[in-house]
Design a protein around this motif. Structure first.
Motif, PDB file in Angstrom:
ATOM      1  N   ILE A 204       0.626  -1.158   0.144  1.00 39.68           N
ATOM      2  CA  ILE A 204       0.023   0.254   0.025  1.00 39.68           C
ATOM      3  C   ILE A 204       0.533   1.057   0.375  1.00 39.68           C
ATOM      4  O   ILE A 204       0.833   2.896  -0.814  1.00 39.68           O
ATOM      5  N   VAL A 205       1.834   0.986   1.187  1.00 39.58           N
ATOM      6  CA  VAL A 205       3.087   2.567   0.820  1.00 39.58           C
ATOM      7  C   VAL A 205       3.336   2.601  -0.546  1.00 39.58           C
ATOM      8  O   VAL A 205       4.013   3.650  -1.473  1.00 39.58           O
ATOM      9  N   ALA A 206       3.963   1.275  -1.288  1.00 39.64           N
ATOM     10  CA  ALA A 206       4.574   1.348  -2.762  1.00 39.64           C
ATOM     11  C   ALA A 206       3.652   1.833  -3.245  1.00 39.64           C
ATOM     12  O   ALA A 206       4.045   3.224  -4.543  1.00 39.64           O
ATOM     13  N   LEU A 207       2.085   1.688  -3.413  1.00 37.73           N
ATOM     14  CA  LEU A 207       1.387   2.473  -4.279  1.00 37.73           C
ATOM     15  C   LEU A 207       0.973   3.748  -4.627  1.00 37.73           C
ATOM     16  O   LEU A 207       0.824   4.131  -5.070  1.00 37.73           O
ATOM     17  N   ASN A 208       1.442   4.333  -3.111  1.00 36.10           N
ATOM     18  CA  ASN A 208       1.053   5.996  -2.472  1.00 36.10           C
ATOM     19  C   ASN A 208       2.038   6.582  -2.249  1.00 36.10           C
ATOM     20  O   ASN A 208       2.166   7.366  -2.530  1.00 36.10           O
ATOM     21  N   HIS A 209       3.178   5.758  -2.617  1.00 33.97           N
ATOM     22  CA  HIS A 209       4.488   7.047  -2.031  1.00 33.97           C
ATOM     23  C   HIS A 209       4.338   8.098  -2.538  1.00 33.97           C
ATOM     24  O   HIS A 209       5.197   8.911  -2.355  1.00 33.97           O
ATOM     25  N   GLU A 210       4.066   8.306  -4.021  1.00 37.20           N
ATOM     26  CA  GLU A 210       4.339   9.568  -4.094  1.00 37.20           C
ATOM     27  C   GLU A 210       3.355  10.686  -3.806  1.00 37.20           C
ATOM     28  O   GLU A 210       3.590  11.781  -3.585  1.00 37.20           O
ATOM     29  N   ARG A 211       1.941  10.264  -2.943  1.00 32.42           N
ATOM     30  CA  ARG A 211       1.454  11.255  -2.218  1.00 32.42           C
ATOM     31  C   ARG A 211       0.938  11.603  -0.743  1.00 32.42           C
ATOM     32  O   ARG A 211       0.686  12.022  -0.551  1.00 32.42           O
TER      33      ARG A 211
END
Length: 301
Positions: A204-211
């Motif tokens: 989940i962190v990887a999928l949202n890392h940009e935000r």
């Protein structure tokens, strides 16, 4: 050794979250593994349950009803109210409400033991809330979110049956018929479950890392307030009703610690990766707060 590694769950979650933020490519491609990993965790939960955990309802029905009312009354309402107060966007609000509408988390039983609570009551409350979640999690999500976002109630219900009820029932059945043979596996499964949850968080962190940079502080505040509301409400209400300290500690932990893995899985399947972020952060935070609270209560006797 296994017990020590399991108790270090918050540390593993933080380390792997940092790794996923630094090197998202390591975990982002594992998005499709989230649902099987949650099913594995719930199967492990089933292996810890027996039929006595359900028949115990007949011996303390008032406490079970109180626990269920606090679980599915306080937590989703608090999630919606805190999200509204902090002005979270619809997807983050959806993630918060999914956490609030989820049943009690499997880690609550371990934390309850460490806090010198009523472990039998904790296990029974977790089992009952897990069964109730089949209907209540989709319905409560629709109740609080339908005005701003489409909630596929029937599809969510079927997903919960597949992700939670089926693996839990399979675990209970195997534990009932093959208890002696499964004993070595039962000792190892808490660590396997921790590893699965840590991997889910990292994905989940990887999928949202940009935000993450723009969202982390506000969302962390929302998650902390949500967890504290559950802990305080779970303790204060039974205390006002005259229950002893052991029961109050048990209900506080059970209400404050949610099955955030379910919230993550449902958010990913029916909303977006951003909606899964509250569940991932809650998973880290509630284990930290629960462990600290258990240590404090254990010292106080």
């Amino acid at each position: 050794m296994i017990h020590t590694l399991t108790r270090l769950f918050p540390l593993w979650a933080i380390l792997f979250s940092a790794l996923a933020w630094w090197q998202p490519a390591l975990f982002a491609g594992l998005k499709s593994a989230i649902l099987p990993l949650l099913a594995l965790v719930m199967f492990g939960m089933g292996l810890t349950l027996t039929l006595d955990d359900f028949t115990r309802i007949l011996k303390m029905p008032k406490l079970i009803v109180l626990g269920a009312l606090l679980q599915f009354g306080v937590m989703p309402l608090a999630a919606w109210g805190i999200s509204l107060l902090l002005g979270l966007n619809p997807l983050l609000t959806a993630g918060m409400v999914l956490v609030g509408a989820s049943p009690g988390g499997t880690a609550s039983n371990v934390v309850c033991y460490l806090a010198k609570g009523n472990v039998a009551l904790s296990i029974t409350l977790t089992a009952v809330s897990t069964l109730l979640a089949v209907l209540l999690t989709p319905w409560l999500s629709w109740l609080y979110l339908n005005a701003s976002i489409d909630v596929p109630v029937l599809q969510m219900l079927m997903s919960i049956v597949q992700l939670i009820i089926a693996p839990v029932l399979l675990g209970i059945a195997l534990n009932h018929f093959l208890h002696a043979r499964l004993r070595p596996l039962q000792h190892a499964f808490p660590l396997i479950s921790v590893a699965a949850i840590v991997l889910i968080i990292a994905i989940i962190v990887a999928l949202n890392h940009e935000r993450l940079g723009e969202l982390s502080l506000l969302l962390l505040l929302a998650v902390v307030l949500h967890n504290l509301t559950g802990l305080l409400g779970g303790y204060a209400v039974p205390r006002l009703l005259g229950y002893d300290t052991t029961v109050c500690r048990t209900l506080a932990i059970e209400v404050g610690m949610q099955n955030s893995g379910l919230a993550v899985a449902l958010a990913m399947k029916y909303f977006a990766p951003l909606a899964a972020l509250p569940g991932a952060l809650f998973s880290i935070w509630h284990n930290l707060s629960g462990s600290l609270l258990a240590a404090l209560w254990r010292r106080s006797g």
